[in-house]
Design a protein around this motif. Structure first.
Motif, mmCIF file in Angstrom:
data_model
loop_
_atom_site.group_PDB
_atom_site.id
_atom_site.type_symbol
_atom_site.label_atom_id
_atom_site.label_comp_id
_atom_site.label_asym_id
_atom_site.label_seq_id
_atom_site.Cartn_x
_atom_site.Cartn_y
_atom_site.Cartn_z
ATOM 1 N N VAL A 148 60.103 25.281 149.513
ATOM 2 C CA VAL A 148 60.152 26.044 148.266
ATOM 3 C C VAL A 148 59.014 25.552 147.362
ATOM 4 O O VAL A 148 58.972 24.379 146.990
ATOM 5 N N SER A 149 58.087 26.433 147.022
ATOM 6 C CA SER A 149 56.947 26.045 146.184
ATOM 7 C C SER A 149 57.436 25.688 144.781
ATOM 8 O O SER A 149 58.346 26.335 144.247
ATOM 9 N N ALA A 161 58.098 25.697 141.008
ATOM 10 C CA ALA A 161 58.094 26.848 140.107
ATOM 11 C C ALA A 161 58.807 26.480 138.825
ATOM 12 O O ALA A 161 59.511 25.468 138.745
ATOM 13 N N GLU A 175 61.777 31.590 137.059
ATOM 14 C CA GLU A 175 60.991 32.263 138.084
ATOM 15 C C GLU A 175 61.833 32.477 139.336
ATOM 16 O O GLU A 175 62.828 31.786 139.565
ATOM 17 N N SER A 176 61.414 33.440 140.128
ATOM 18 C CA SER A 176 62.124 33.748 141.373
ATOM 19 C C SER A 176 61.291 33.322 142.569
ATOM 20 O O SER A 176 60.060 33.304 142.524
ATOM 21 N N CYS A 177 61.989 32.952 143.618
ATOM 22 C CA CYS A 177 61.315 32.619 144.872
ATOM 23 C C CYS A 177 62.158 33.168 146.019
ATOM 24 O O CYS A 177 63.335 33.512 145.849
ATOM 25 N N ASN A 178 61.556 33.274 147.182
ATOM 26 C CA ASN A 178 62.262 33.750 148.367
ATOM 27 C C ASN A 178 62.543 32.579 149.300
ATOM 28 O O ASN A 178 61.621 31.850 149.693
ATOM 29 N N ARG A 183 66.190 35.977 154.816
ATOM 30 C CA ARG A 183 65.574 35.735 153.502
ATOM 31 C C ARG A 183 66.608 35.967 152.403
ATOM 32 O O ARG A 183 67.528 36.769 152.549
ATOM 33 N N PRO A 233 66.535 36.023 147.864
ATOM 34 C CA PRO A 233 65.846 35.756 146.595
ATOM 35 C C PRO A 233 66.663 34.785 145.753
ATOM 36 O O PRO A 233 67.893 34.839 145.719
ATOM 37 N N THR A 240 66.655 32.941 141.798
ATOM 38 C CA THR A 240 66.125 32.719 140.453
ATOM 39 C C THR A 240 66.442 31.281 140.059
ATOM 40 O O THR A 240 67.607 30.864 140.058
ATOM 41 N N LEU A 241 65.402 30.521 139.713
ATOM 42 C CA LEU A 241 65.557 29.086 139.487
ATOM 43 C C LEU A 241 66.160 28.793 138.114
ATOM 44 O O LEU A 241 65.800 29.411 137.114
ATOM 45 N N ILE A 269 64.337 21.493 145.953
ATOM 46 C CA ILE A 269 63.769 22.384 144.942
ATOM 47 C C ILE A 269 63.078 21.528 143.887
ATOM 48 O O ILE A 269 63.656 20.571 143.372
#
Length: 264
Positions: A121-122, A124, A128-131, A173, A175, A177-178, A209
């Protein structure tokens, strides 16, 4: 027709029953033979209710088989190098006189996933949202596979799959939201290949994360402030003690020096 003609059929049935020793049946063990693709598995065929020494026993299958151990009313067969994903059931069969009996054994072929990969997980910012992306390579039967994504102890997604020919790779996958409390939590991807009630295979992969620009919680700042205050107080007390000790030592030295000078 003689007086005994009507007795012949019951007499023949009685003699046949004596030869068989009861109901003539065939048994296949196990009834579900579970085997990894390319592996081997044994199926034992047996019969009961027949004492005819000429009784024949065999196994019918499209797979390569080797007859191994045998004793009287049973025979073990080994299916070798099983390389069909959905082979027809193997059929144990026996013939006692003119009567034939059979029982089938299902052949369940599987493949444990070759690999499990959860993409990192990049970093962020909050909001922000990530996949989340999890890859499971080469599993079979696909209908028996379950993939689960979790954040800490919370289940985010559980994915089941339909039937597919052979072994298959899948990608799951989700989505996300952090939120502030996500910082430092692990995201986990797990698979379970269930061949219940026979076998079950599981594995998991986890990545942390990392949130950017997040402020430390207030209790962390308070602890840091108290630590700095303690160090400052301790350092100040040490400095005062050292100065006092130095002044006292210097005063004694000068007093002794004055007394010696007076005596001379």
């Amino acid at each position: 027709m003689g007086p005994t003609a009507g007795l012949l059929p019951p007499l023949l049935l009685a003699l046949a029953g004596a030869t068989r020793g009861g109901a003539f049946t065939v048994r296949a063990e196990p009834q579900v033979a579970v085997v990894p693709f390319g592996g081997s598995v044994a199926v034992t065929c047996s019969y009961s209710g027949c004492s005819d020494p000429n009784t024949t026993l065999g196994l019918e299958t499209s797979l390569t088989k080797n007859a191994t151990e045998a004793s009287g009313s049973w025979q073990k067969f080994v299916l070798v190098n099983v390389s069909e994903w959905n082979p027809r059931p193997a059929i144990c069969h026996a013939t006692c006189g003119t009567e034939r009996s059979t029982e089938t054994a299902t052949i369940l072929v599987y493949r444990v996933p070759e690999s499990l990969e959860l993409e990192p997980v990049s970093p962020a910012a909050v909001g922000e949202s990530c996949n989340l992306t999890c890859r499971v390579a080469e599993a079979a039967p696909l209908a028996n596979l379950t993939v689960t994504l979790r954040r800490g102890g919370e289940t985010l997604r559980t994915q089941n799959f339909g039937a597919a020919a052979g072994s298959t790779s899948v990608v799951v996958r989700h989505p996300l939201t952090l939120e502030p409390e996500d910082h430092g939590q692990d995201v986990t991807c797990c698979f379970n290949l269930s061949l219940a009630p026979h076998l079950s295979f599981s594995n998991c992969s986890a990545v942390p994360i990392e949130l950017t620009g997040i402020e430390p919680p207030s209790y962390v700042l308070l602890a840091l402030l108290l630590t700095l205050l303690f160090v400052a107080v301790l350092g100040g007390a040490g400095f005062i003690y050292a100065a006092h000790y130095h002044a006292e030592k210097c005063g004694i030295y000068h007093l002794l020096r004055w007394q010696n000078k007076d005596k001379s």
